[in-house]
Design a protein around this motif. Structure first.
Motif, short mmCIF file in Angstrom:
data_model
loop_
_atom_site.label_atom_id
_atom_site.label_comp_id
_atom_site.label_asym_id
_atom_site.label_seq_id
_atom_site.Cartn_x
_atom_site.Cartn_y
_atom_site.Cartn_z
N SER A 5 22.89 37.62 40.64
CA SER A 5 24.19 38.26 40.88
C SER A 5 24.20 38.75 42.32
CB SER A 5 24.38 39.44 39.92
OG SER A 5 25.52 40.17 40.29
N ARG A 6 25.26 38.44 43.01
CA ARG A 6 25.38 38.81 44.42
C ARG A 6 26.19 40.07 44.64
NH1 ARG A 6 25.03 33.69 43.46
NH2 ARG A 6 23.63 32.37 44.66
N SER A 7 26.73 40.64 43.54
CA SER A 7 27.56 41.85 43.66
C SER A 7 27.74 42.49 42.31
CB SER A 7 28.94 41.48 44.22
OG SER A 7 29.65 40.68 43.28
N ALA A 8 28.22 43.72 42.31
CA ALA A 8 28.53 44.41 41.05
C ALA A 8 29.60 43.64 40.28
CB ALA A 8 28.98 45.84 41.34
N GLU A 9 30.56 43.10 40.99
CA GLU A 9 31.64 42.34 40.34
C GLU A 9 31.08 41.11 39.63
OE1 GLU A 9 31.74 43.36 43.59
OE2 GLU A 9 33.18 44.99 43.32
N GLU A 10 30.12 40.46 40.26
CA GLU A 10 29.51 39.28 39.65
C GLU A 10 28.70 39.66 38.41
OE1 GLU A 10 26.79 35.99 41.52
OE2 GLU A 10 28.55 36.28 42.82
N THR A 11 28.00 40.80 38.49
CA THR A 11 27.25 41.29 37.33
C THR A 11 28.21 41.57 36.18
OG1 THR A 11 25.50 42.22 38.71
CG2 THR A 11 25.71 43.11 36.48
#
Length: 143
Positions: A5-11
């Motif tokens: 995951s490259r960001s909180a949004e992706e997580t």
């Protein structure tokens, strides 16, 4: 299965998909250091179940219950537990084996959560290349 995951949004997006497939009685154990993305995962998971309210870490309350989606969600944070009795005192079995889905942060604090009852174990860690990226490892125990 391993995901990056490259960001909180992706997580949250990854977790959303798991929430959509969740079934009553599922228990997800979330492990990783502070700030690794466990609560962010729960936020996305809750949206996948259909919960639209606020999701916060239950660090001081031990457990938050989220209702309003297709299943109740029981969000545990065991970081502050001092022993197995603490888990028993909150009546965890009622939630683990009830009609909802349990997500447990810091499961290593309570040995009572054995692999026999856990549906999925999820480990979060930072990547070596980029501190903001997360490695999320899934181990599924359900049939």
């Amino acid at each position: 299965m391993i995901m990056i995951s490259r960001s909180a949004e992706e997580t949250e997006k990854i977790a959303f998909e798991f929430g959509q497939r969740a079934r009553a009685g599922d228990i997800f154990c979330l492990s990783g250091e502070l700030g690794a993305g466990k609560t962010v995962f729960v936020k996305g998971f809750a949206r996948g179940v259909g919960y639209e309210g606020c999701v916060t870490s239950p660090t001081f309350t031990i457990m938050n219950e989220y209702e309003g989606g297709r299943l109740p969600i029981y969000h545990f944070d065991l970081y502050r537990l001092e022993g197995a009795c603490d888990l028993e005192n909150i009546g965890y079995e009622e939630f683990f084996f009830g009609c909802g889905v349990s997500l447990v942060e810091w499961p290593e604090r309570a040995n009572e959560i054995g692999a026999g009852s856990v549906t999925t174990r999820i480990d979060f860690s930072h990547t070596e290349k980029n501190e903001n990226y997360r490695v999320i490892c899934f181990e599924n125990f359900s049939n």
